[in-house]
Design a protein around this motif. Sequence first.
Motif, short mmCIF file in Angstrom:
data_model
loop_
_atom_site.label_atom_id
_atom_site.label_comp_id
_atom_site.label_asym_id
_atom_site.label_seq_id
_atom_site.Cartn_x
_atom_site.Cartn_y
_atom_site.Cartn_z
N CYS A 23 6.57 -0.74 -0.30
CA CYS A 23 7.50 -0.19 -1.29
C CYS A 23 6.80 -0.19 -2.65
O CYS A 23 5.65 -0.62 -2.79
CB CYS A 23 8.78 -1.01 -1.34
SG CYS A 23 8.59 -2.65 -2.07
N GLU A 25 7.41 -2.00 -5.23
CA GLU A 25 7.17 -3.37 -5.70
C GLU A 25 5.93 -3.98 -5.04
O GLU A 25 5.21 -4.77 -5.66
CB GLU A 25 8.40 -4.23 -5.42
CG GLU A 25 8.30 -5.65 -5.95
CD GLU A 25 8.40 -5.73 -7.46
OE1 GLU A 25 7.95 -6.74 -8.03
OE2 GLU A 25 8.91 -4.77 -8.09
N VAL A 147 11.39 -7.21 -2.56
CA VAL A 147 12.26 -6.07 -2.30
C VAL A 147 12.32 -5.76 -0.80
O VAL A 147 13.39 -5.73 -0.20
CB VAL A 147 11.80 -4.83 -3.08
CG1 VAL A 147 12.65 -3.61 -2.71
CG2 VAL A 147 11.88 -5.09 -4.58
N CYS A 148 11.16 -5.50 -0.19
CA CYS A 148 11.17 -5.08 1.22
C CYS A 148 10.69 -6.17 2.18
O CYS A 148 10.70 -5.97 3.39
CB CYS A 148 10.32 -3.82 1.40
SG CYS A 148 8.53 -4.09 1.22
#
Length: 259
Positions: A23, A25, A147-148
Amino acid sequence: MVDGGTEGFKGHARVIVPGVTPCFECTIWLFPPQVKFPLCTLAETPRTAAHCIEYAHLIKWDEVHSGKTFDPDNPEHMQWVYSEGVVKNIIPAIASTNAIISAACALETLKIASACSKTLSNYLTYNGVEGLHTKVTEFVKDKDCLVCGPGVVMDMDSLVTLREFISLLEDHPKLLLSRASVTHRGKNLYMQAPPVLEEMTRSNLDLPLFDLMDKVLKDVVHVTGTTSKSDKKTSSLRKLRIVFKGVDGVTDMDTAGGA
């Protein structure tokens, strides 16, 4: 998401597929820190084009235009310091670079929309400073991405209070977080600092974490605390996946594979 960016004669294009590719981030480290020039260097030994432009902007302008405020959006002012945009800490745009990167982004968008070809995997860099150099790099997902990333899974009893939860973080082998602050969906459950926030959230400490998380059976919380390594203390932000057990509707199958 198809993302592209340019900086002078350099540029990049990339394709971000949720859950498959890194992602945004994950690759935030690719962005270089913003360059600032020490005023002493500008005043005493300006030695690059950027130094000279900043010297004109910060020092010479006041000598020539005493009392007049410099406006970087005024074409006449910019012309006076040689319009390169460096006075805004911005490298000037190069039309050819913009065209190449926008074409790469448009091509990837066409691939996704029509499935006519395999998409970029997954990061294209372009450098036109000396001749032409372009390369595709396949970046991998950051397993610790906030985030992911999967986060650290914690099975919790629904009666565990927030105070007890924070205490568990200190002994958890994958965390070892002391003086932890806890947030859930942007809401501060407990903050160690500043004092005004600590006082505002202190009453939550003796409430069940399950209730503070709106009785959601499985959800993510973020914790910020201090970790010690080699006698050095550093601040750390971690992502946790909380799974409440002993509540109707939650079974062992719900936690299989990392929930």
